[in-house]
Design an enzyme around this catalytic site. Structure first.
Site, PDB file in Angstrom:
ATOM      1  N   TYR A  81       0.846  -1.202   0.000  1.00 24.89           N
ATOM      2  CA  TYR A  81       0.000   0.000   0.000  1.00 24.89           C
ATOM      3  C   TYR A  81       0.881   1.251   0.000  1.00 24.89           C
ATOM      4  O   TYR A  81       0.589   2.234  -0.693  1.00 24.89           O
ATOM      5  CB  TYR A  81      -0.895  -0.014   1.243  1.00 24.89           C
ATOM      6  CG  TYR A  81      -1.828   1.173   1.359  1.00 24.89           C
ATOM      7  CD1 TYR A  81      -3.056   1.184   0.729  1.00 24.89           C
ATOM      8  CD2 TYR A  81      -1.462   2.294   2.123  1.00 24.89           C
ATOM      9  CE1 TYR A  81      -3.910   2.276   0.837  1.00 24.89           C
ATOM     10  CE2 TYR A  81      -2.307   3.388   2.240  1.00 24.89           C
ATOM     11  CZ  TYR A  81      -3.537   3.371   1.598  1.00 24.89           C
ATOM     12  OH  TYR A  81      -4.370   4.455   1.700  1.00 24.89           O
ATOM     13  N   HIS A 168       6.300  -7.812  -0.135  1.00 23.16           N
ATOM     14  CA  HIS A 168       6.608  -7.595   1.287  1.00 23.16           C
ATOM     15  C   HIS A 168       8.010  -8.092   1.637  1.00 23.16           C
ATOM     16  O   HIS A 168       8.193  -9.280   1.924  1.00 23.16           O
ATOM     17  CB  HIS A 168       5.573  -8.318   2.154  1.00 23.16           C
ATOM     18  CG  HIS A 168       4.237  -7.656   2.129  1.00 23.16           C
ATOM     19  ND1 HIS A 168       3.893  -6.644   2.981  1.00 23.16           N
ATOM     20  CD2 HIS A 168       3.181  -7.847   1.309  1.00 23.16           C
ATOM     21  CE1 HIS A 168       2.669  -6.225   2.712  1.00 23.16           C
ATOM     22  NE2 HIS A 168       2.207  -6.939   1.696  1.00 23.16           N
ATOM     23  N   SER A 222       5.849 -11.912  38.069  1.00 22.48           N
ATOM     24  CA  SER A 222       5.414 -13.310  37.967  1.00 22.48           C
ATOM     25  C   SER A 222       6.607 -14.250  37.935  1.00 22.48           C
ATOM     26  O   SER A 222       6.463 -15.444  38.127  1.00 22.48           O
ATOM     27  CB  SER A 222       4.616 -13.500  36.682  1.00 22.48           C
ATOM     28  OG  SER A 222       5.488 -13.404  35.566  1.00 22.48           O
ATOM     29  N   GLY A 224       8.272 -14.518  35.174  1.00 22.38           N
ATOM     30  CA  GLY A 224       8.469 -14.695  33.733  1.00 22.38           C
ATOM     31  C   GLY A 224       9.465 -13.656  33.228  1.00 22.38           C
ATOM     32  O   GLY A 224       9.781 -12.684  33.934  1.00 22.38           O
ATOM     33  N   VAL A 225       9.933 -13.849  31.998  1.00 24.85           N
ATOM     34  CA  VAL A 225      10.968 -12.968  31.460  1.00 24.85           C
ATOM     35  C   VAL A 225      10.491 -11.509  31.400  1.00 24.85           C
ATOM     36  O   VAL A 225      11.197 -10.594  31.836  1.00 24.85           O
ATOM     37  CB  VAL A 225      11.393 -13.430  30.041  1.00 24.85           C
ATOM     38  CG1 VAL A 225      12.392 -12.460  29.443  1.00 24.85           C
ATOM     39  CG2 VAL A 225      11.980 -14.819  30.108  1.00 24.85           C
ATOM     40  N   SER A 227       7.993  -9.680  32.946  1.00 26.08           N
ATOM     41  CA  SER A 227       7.817  -8.888  34.166  1.00 26.08           C
ATOM     42  C   SER A 227       9.150  -8.766  34.907  1.00 26.08           C
ATOM     43  O   SER A 227       9.404  -7.753  35.566  1.00 26.08           O
ATOM     44  CB  SER A 227       6.723  -9.469  35.061  1.00 26.08           C
ATOM     45  OG  SER A 227       7.103 -10.696  35.620  1.00 26.08           O
ATOM     46  N   SER A 228      10.032  -9.749  34.771  1.00 23.71           N
ATOM     47  CA  SER A 228      11.331  -9.664  35.448  1.00 23.71           C
ATOM     48  C   SER A 228      12.197  -8.558  34.849  1.00 23.71           C
ATOM     49  O   SER A 228      12.824  -7.781  35.570  1.00 23.71           O
ATOM     50  CB  SER A 228      12.085 -10.982  35.338  1.00 23.71           C
ATOM     51  OG  SER A 228      11.366 -11.993  35.971  1.00 23.71           O
ATOM     52  N   LYS A 365      10.543  -9.875  21.921  1.00 22.08           N
ATOM     53  CA  LYS A 365      11.011 -10.782  22.968  1.00 22.08           C
ATOM     54  C   LYS A 365      12.541 -10.895  23.036  1.00 22.08           C
ATOM     55  O   LYS A 365      13.119 -10.839  24.110  1.00 22.08           O
ATOM     56  CB  LYS A 365      10.418 -12.175  22.721  1.00 22.08           C
ATOM     57  CG  LYS A 365      10.551 -13.109  23.892  1.00 22.08           C
ATOM     58  CD  LYS A 365       9.477 -12.831  24.903  1.00 22.08           C
ATOM     59  CE  LYS A 365       9.401 -13.861  25.995  1.00 22.08           C
ATOM     60  NZ  LYS A 365       8.226 -13.622  26.847  1.00 22.08           N
TER      61      LYS A 365
END
Ligand code: XMP
Length: 509
Positions: A81, A168, A222, A224-225, A227-228, A365
């Site tokens: 586009y 793309h 928690s 987890g990655v 929140s840590s 991530k």
């Protein structure tokens, strides 16, 4: 610092473009398509990328670009586009179909005289997804690539450094997409490619300080990655004005609660570990239905967190470990609920916070992991595989008891240990044990046993939306199996899950 701006015209893939640019160590930001040329000029980007989008440039209300963008002297790359928009804005013509529509892979021939394509082979496969095509080029432009049906698969105005590609390049199916993006960044825009994780850190800390000022913040950790890393970053930015509340629901893996606590000791923050095992287990007693388990845990988590927040006198800001893919996913319409996901993202917003801080909102991530490492979180911590919010509750099939949880914790620890020792774990995306509700007869020593069957699950996946079961070597499975039945009481049979997703899901519940 070099920066590239991506104007978002509503593309499914615009975040992917950002990913591809950052992979080259070039900073980029995504702005809404309505950003004015003046806003863009003030940000002084070295290049601008116009994303794809679901519209037709000639349709009423179609998102347009400020035409003054093309007077700033900044290189522009339009994708799909975005490519049509360049043509449309600068006096060319875009028309529907005309037999030139293409979806999927297309053999594309490039004019290698153009700087953008000079390092590509003359012919390669690109990924197309367009109904409209450019039927007339604007003045100063020439066609720079063709396919069997599309005479304007790419367009270029070398003099002004304006380029458009109908395909793309950000999608892996485009064979030389990465090289093309590199050519735009380095050969056309003159990027240096020196943006590092240290820059992410400095910028994130600056933004947190700007937002929070001398206020206080509360974070639900928690383990987890995401929140840590959010916690580590906040700790660095505001120190002891941060309180991390770690609700230990008793559904963590072996030693995990202590590991979380250990990892956060070095920071000068207020760390509160709430032992909530009893409260979670009593609410879950007798519950066997997976969705009900998930809902109970989600609701109980919020209640426990709210109580704790009140007990410590609240805070000005609530911190969430939202990352870029979460932002994208929540933006994608409604789809069928397969499982109600619970994670710390679903936190209350009615405790009277002044605002929400999401320091990882713009990161992918692997950038989050790199940042965590840079901040000094232990490697083992940062490289953790995903662990579901409801924890082991959805890995004990049927009714949950403390005893079953302990059995699962021991077996799961052995599985993880053996995979790490054999080096297999490095190739896996996620792996864990599941305690089924089925019992069967066995023989141990000279006696009959009637114990539980334990399932092992290991998958490989890029996106966790689909996954393939992992072909773990038999000798590794053999070691795991004999260790578990020998060392873990209550288990006398081991099975290995050989179902992919779909039709199965990764977790069993
Ligand atoms: P499924 O089982 O849906 O899992 O194939 C896909 C991925 O999501 C993780 N998962 C969760 N993560 N809260 C989370 O934060 C949850 O409630 C939850 N349920 C599943 C799962 O471990 C896998 O990585």
């Amino acid at each position: 610092m070099d920066s590239v701006l991506i104007l978002d015209f509503g593309a499914q893939y615009s975040r992917l473009i950002a990913r591809r640019v950052r992979e080259q160590n070039v900073y980029c930001e995504v702005l809404p398509h309505s950003a004015s040329a003046e806003t863009i000029r003030k940000k002084a980007p070295i290049g601008v990328i116009l994303s794809g989008g679901p519209n037709s440039v000639y349709a009423e209300g179609a998102p347009l670009v400020d035409p003054a963008l093309f007077t700033l002297g900044i290189p522009v790359l339009g994708i799909c586009y975005g490519c049509q928009l360049i043509a449309h804005t600068l006096g060319g013509k875009v028309e529907p179909d005309g037999g030139a529509r293409e979806y999927g892979k297309a053999e594309t021939t490039f004019d290698r005289a153009d700087r953008l394509f000079s390092k590509l082979p003359e012919t390669s496969i690109t990924w197309m997804s367009h109904g409209d095509y450019i039927s007339k080029l604007p003045e100063g432009f020439k066609p720079a690539a063709t396919t069997a049906v599309c005479p304007t698969a790419a367009i270029a105005c070398e003099e002004k450094r304006f380029y458009g590609v109908q395909f793309h390049p950000e999608v892996r199916h485009t064979q030389y997409g990465r090289e093309l993006i590199r050519a735009f960044l380095f050969d056309i825009c003159g990027a240096k490619g020196d943006w590092t994780v240290g820059d992410i850190r400095t910028e994130a800390i600056r933004k947190i300080r700007e937002q929070v000022g001398d206020g206080t913040a509360l974070l639900a950790l928690s383990g987890g990655v995401d929140s840590s890393v959010a916690a580590a970053l906040m700790a660095e930015a505001i120190g002891d004005r941060l309180t991390c509340v770690f609700i230990d629901h008793g559904l963590m893996r072996k030693n995990e609660g202590d590991e979380v606590e250990q990892a956060f000791k070095p920071w000068p923050i207020r760390f509160v570990r709430v032992d909530a095992e009893q409260r979670f287990l009593s609410r879950l007693a007798g519950v066997t239905e997976p969705e009900q388990k998930r809902k109970i845990i989600g609701a109980e988590f919020i209640r426990a967190f709210e109580e704790e927040a009140r007990r410590i006198g609240g805070a000005d800001y609530l911190v969430q470990g939202t990352i870029y893919p979460d932002v994208i996913e929540s933006g994608l319409g409604s789809s069928a609920v397969i499982k109600s996901h619970h994670n710390v993202g679903g936190l209350p917003d009615d405790i009277g916070f002044k605002g929400i801080v999401e320091p990882l909102r713009m990161l992918f991530k692997d950038e989050v992991r790199a940042l965590g490492r840079d901040l000094g979180l232990p490697d083992a911590f940062v490289e953790r595989q995903p662990f579901p919010g409801p924890g082991l509750a959805i890995r004990v099939i049927g009714e949950i008891t403390r005893e079953k949880l302990d059995t699962l914790r021991e077996a799961d620890a052995i599985f993880r240990e053996e995979l790490a020792l054999s080096g297999v774990s490095k190739e896996l995306s996620q792996y864990f044990a599941v305690l089924t509700s089925m019992r069967s007869v066995g023989v141990m020593g000279d006696g009959r046993t009637y114990d539980y069957t334990l399932a092992l699950r290991a998958v490989k996946t890029d996106d966790f939306m689909t996954a393939d079961w992992a072909r773990i070597p038999y000798d590794v499975l053999d070691r795991v199996s004999s260790r578990i039945v020998n060392e873990v009481k209550g288990v006398n049979r081991i099975v290995y899950d050989i179902t992919s997703k779909p039709p199965a899901t990764i977790e069993w519940e």
